[in-house]
Design a protein around this motif. Structure first.
Motif, PDB file in Angstrom:
ATOM      1  N   LEU A 187      17.742   0.378  -0.378  1.00 23.68           N
ATOM      2  CA  LEU A 187      17.707   1.802  -0.032  1.00 23.68           C
ATOM      3  C   LEU A 187      19.048   2.471  -0.329  1.00 23.68           C
ATOM      4  O   LEU A 187      19.110   3.517  -0.987  1.00 23.68           O
ATOM      5  CB  LEU A 187      17.352   1.958   1.452  1.00 23.68           C
ATOM      6  N   VAL A 188      20.138   1.875   0.135  1.00 22.75           N
ATOM      7  CA  VAL A 188      21.456   2.479  -0.054  1.00 22.75           C
ATOM      8  C   VAL A 188      21.852   2.476  -1.529  1.00 22.75           C
ATOM      9  O   VAL A 188      22.357   3.478  -2.056  1.00 22.75           O
ATOM     10  CB  VAL A 188      22.508   1.741   0.796  1.00 22.75           C
ATOM     11  N   ALA A 195       0.818  -1.212   0.000  1.00 23.83           N
ATOM     12  CA  ALA A 195       0.000   0.000   0.000  1.00 23.83           C
ATOM     13  C   ALA A 195       0.852   1.262   0.000  1.00 23.83           C
ATOM     14  O   ALA A 195       0.519   2.249  -0.665  1.00 23.83           O
ATOM     15  CB  ALA A 195      -0.944   0.000   1.204  1.00 23.83           C
ATOM     16  N   VAL A 196       1.973   1.253   0.740  1.00 24.95           N
ATOM     17  CA  VAL A 196       2.874   2.406   0.733  1.00 24.95           C
ATOM     18  C   VAL A 196       3.414   2.642  -0.669  1.00 24.95           C
ATOM     19  O   VAL A 196       3.484   3.777  -1.157  1.00 24.95           O
ATOM     20  CB  VAL A 196       4.027   2.190   1.740  1.00 24.95           C
ATOM     21  N   SER A 197       3.782   1.559  -1.353  1.00 22.89           N
ATOM     22  CA  SER A 197       4.290   1.687  -2.721  1.00 22.89           C
ATOM     23  C   SER A 197       3.211   2.188  -3.668  1.00 22.89           C
ATOM     24  O   SER A 197       3.466   3.036  -4.534  1.00 22.89           O
ATOM     25  CB  SER A 197       4.822   0.331  -3.199  1.00 22.89           C
ATOM     26  N   GLY A 235       7.324  -5.913  -2.774  1.00 22.44           N
ATOM     27  CA  GLY A 235       6.611  -6.173  -1.527  1.00 22.44           C
ATOM     28  C   GLY A 235       7.508  -6.270  -0.308  1.00 22.44           C
ATOM     29  O   GLY A 235       7.048  -6.566   0.784  1.00 22.44           O
ATOM     30  N   THR A 236       8.818  -6.038  -0.479  1.00 15.83           N
ATOM     31  CA  THR A 236       9.751  -6.055   0.644  1.00 15.83           C
ATOM     32  C   THR A 236      10.574  -4.770   0.621  1.00 15.83           C
ATOM     33  O   THR A 236      10.679  -4.111  -0.408  1.00 15.83           O
ATOM     34  CB  THR A 236      10.704  -7.261   0.572  1.00 15.83           C
ATOM     35  N   SER A 237      11.163  -4.428   1.753  1.00 15.98           N
ATOM     36  CA  SER A 237      11.947  -3.191   1.866  1.00 15.98           C
ATOM     37  C   SER A 237      13.268  -3.505   2.545  1.00 15.98           C
ATOM     38  O   SER A 237      13.335  -3.618   3.760  1.00 15.98           O
ATOM     39  CB  SER A 237      11.160  -2.145   2.671  1.00 15.98           C
ATOM     40  N   LYS A 238      14.312  -3.668   1.752  1.00 16.02           N
ATOM     41  CA  LYS A 238      15.626  -3.998   2.273  1.00 16.02           C
ATOM     42  C   LYS A 238      16.500  -2.756   2.315  1.00 16.02           C
ATOM     43  O   LYS A 238      16.461  -1.924   1.419  1.00 16.02           O
ATOM     44  CB  LYS A 238      16.287  -5.067   1.400  1.00 16.02           C
ATOM     45  N   LEU A 239      17.339  -2.661   3.351  1.00 12.55           N
ATOM     46  CA  LEU A 239      18.225  -1.516   3.482  1.00 12.55           C
ATOM     47  C   LEU A 239      19.268  -1.486   2.378  1.00 12.55           C
ATOM     48  O   LEU A 239      19.742  -0.417   1.989  1.00 12.55           O
ATOM     49  CB  LEU A 239      18.891  -1.526   4.858  1.00 12.55           C
ATOM     50  N   VAL A 242      10.209   5.348  -0.907  1.00 13.95           N
ATOM     51  CA  VAL A 242       9.292   4.249  -0.595  1.00 13.95           C
ATOM     52  C   VAL A 242       9.966   3.206   0.294  1.00 13.95           C
ATOM     53  O   VAL A 242       9.377   2.720   1.261  1.00 13.95           O
ATOM     54  CB  VAL A 242       8.781   3.605  -1.899  1.00 13.95           C
ATOM     55  N   THR A 243      11.192   2.841  -0.042  1.00 14.90           N
ATOM     56  CA  THR A 243      11.885   1.804   0.727  1.00 14.90           C
ATOM     57  C   THR A 243      12.126   2.254   2.163  1.00 14.90           C
ATOM     58  O   THR A 243      11.929   1.484   3.113  1.00 14.90           O
ATOM     59  CB  THR A 243      13.218   1.447   0.048  1.00 14.90           C
ATOM     60  N   ALA A 244      12.560   3.499   2.332  1.00 10.54           N
ATOM     61  CA  ALA A 244      12.766   4.012   3.686  1.00 10.54           C
ATOM     62  C   ALA A 244      11.452   4.068   4.451  1.00 10.54           C
ATOM     63  O   ALA A 244      11.380   3.658   5.620  1.00 10.54           O
ATOM     64  CB  ALA A 244      13.408   5.400   3.624  1.00 10.54           C
TER      65      ALA A 244
END
Length: 446
Positions: free
Chosen positions: A300-301, A155-157, A293-297, A339-341
């Motif tokens: 992000l970097v 939903a955030v995405s 559907g996943t958020s990996k650091l 989005v990822t953060a």
């Protein structure tokens, strides 16, 4: 094999697909209202920047306008998070969205009657920022109330995809509208567009919401939120990273107006086109994030490194069309960072303090603009748009590399380069500890 009575009583979470959150009625209503409202928001952004540039002829004045709009987030952002944790989110959003409509309509009346002055724009930008202090964290939490934790990342995405879809339409329409009849009608459309969001909130079935924990009124809640973040490295370093990028790397109203006005000697249609191209990339980034559907650091970097590097490259692009084309991947990686953060921080945070944590996230991401925008505007005015754009990209790139090293060390991993065919050329692997034996495994201590 049976696992005992009641083992299968808990329903399995719904699978995540690119548009799975839209199957939820309340979120679907909200998304429809946001399409209309976000289109109006983008129209006003373009009209506001162009009006200030027309009234003053100064990129610094555009920077001051942007700074005033985000200054309240810097000053009061954490208090907005406290209110969002205490109050019912749906009722709070009905108030904030109505107030934001009022600022758009006021600016429309001033512009259409020919009475507008630059201080009017400054004042309405500041008032809009005050409302946003509460609106931003309330909206972040309300997404979770509409869809639940299983669909939160999706939903955030999709929220970001929604915002960027409107960005495809809003700037283009604003460019045509400004040229044909002036900026006033863009402000009018934005003021009226909030009716769509208000209507969607009123039509929701409250029984289908997932109410979040409401913090009782108590002393020390602000300090409690800050202590919580400082005790969790997986929260504090992503927040620091987006703070640097939001402060120095996201000053596109300043850079794009300056490139259009000073480098390419063009008008509002070109400004709208460049914003639309950025939106194309941002929309692609949002849809890819929804599909993951996943958020990996690590994502992000990596996205932050590419975002900063591409800004430096675009700053010195020798032709208009190369500059314009580079805005697409810049938009994609910039949106991926956001989005990822956002989703990784929400999912790693206790619901009882989520409003305060998300307000801190928004405070450093957009609240840093009052610090960065005047400085970036001054550099752009004095040294030119290319140097201003390159400086913002260089700071973003340096911050991403530095924080990437910090996160890798804290996680006990290193970057491995492997140029052999058929192997991943870059990968994060665990650090080896102690001397290595001939067979390639760490030696055991005696």
């Amino acid at each position: 094999m049976s696992s005992g009575p009641g083992a299968d009583s808990a329903p399995a979470p719904a699978p995540t697909t690119m548009f799975s959150s839209l199957k939820i009625r309340n979120y679907r209503l909200y998304a429809i209202g946001q399409v209309v409202s976000n289109t109006g928001t983008w129209m006003q952004r373009i009209a506001q920047d162009w009006l200030v540039l027309t009234l003053t002829g100064s990129a610094s004045a555009v920077g001051i306008t942007v700074a005033l709009q985000f200054l309240p987030m810097l000053l009061f952002g954490l208090y907005g998070g406290v209110l969002a944790d205490r109050l019912p989110k749906r009722a709070l959003l009905l108030f904030t969205q109505s107030a934001m409509a009022g600022t758009g309509l006021a600016l429309a009346v001033l512009t259409l009657t020919g009475q507008v002055q630059v201080w009017h724009v400054y004042l309405t930008a500041f008032l809009l920022g005050l409302v946003t202090v509460v609106d931003n964290p309330a909206r972040q939490i309300f997404v979770n109330e509409m869809v639940g934790p299983d669909q939160l990342a999706n939903a955030v995405s999709l929220n970001s995809a929604n915002f960027q879809s409107a960005r495809l339409v809003g700037p283009a329409v604003a460019g045509v509208l400004i040229t044909a009849v002036g900026t006033g009608y863009a402000f009018l459309f934005n003021g009226l567009s909030f009716l769509a969001t208000v209507t969607s909130l009123l039509l929701m079935r409250t029984s289908e919401l997932h109410p979040s924990h409401r913090a009782p009124r108590a002393k020390g809640q602000l300090r409690e939120g800050l202590r919580y973040v400082s005790a969790h490295p997986e929260l504090i370093w992503p927040i620091v990273l987006v703070g640097f990028i939001g402060t120095f790397g996201f000053n596109f109203p300043i850079w794009l107006t300056a490139f259009v006005h000073d480098v390419y000697q063009s008008g509002a249609e070109t400004y709208g086109l460049l914003n639309t191209l950025m939106a194309v990339g941002s929309l692609v980034g949002a849809l890819l994030a929804a599909r993951r559907g996943t958020s990996k650091l690590s994502i992000l970097v990596g996205a932050a490194v590419l975002f900063g590097a591409l800004e430096v490259v675009a700053a010195f692009a020798p032709s208009f069309w190369l500059f314009a084309a580079l805005l697409v991947p810049i938009g994609m990686f910039g949106l991926t960072v956001n989005v990822t953060a956002n989703s990784s921080i929400q999912m790693a945070t206790d619901p009882a303090v989520r409003g305060r944590v998300m307000s801190l996230f928004m405070m450093v991401f957009v609240g840093g603009t009052p610090l960065g925008a005047p400085l970036v505007g001054w550099i752009t005015d004095v040294y030119g748009p290319r140097i201003g754009f390159a400086a913002g990209g260089a700071v973003s790139l340096l911050a991403a590399l530095t924080i990437g090293v910090i996160l890798a060390r804290s996680a006990g991993v290193r970057l491995k380069l492997d140029l052999r065919p058929g192997r991943p050329h870059l990968a994060l692997v665990p650090k080896q500890r102690g001397p290595v034996t001939r067979e390639g495994s760490p030696a055991r201590a005696g």
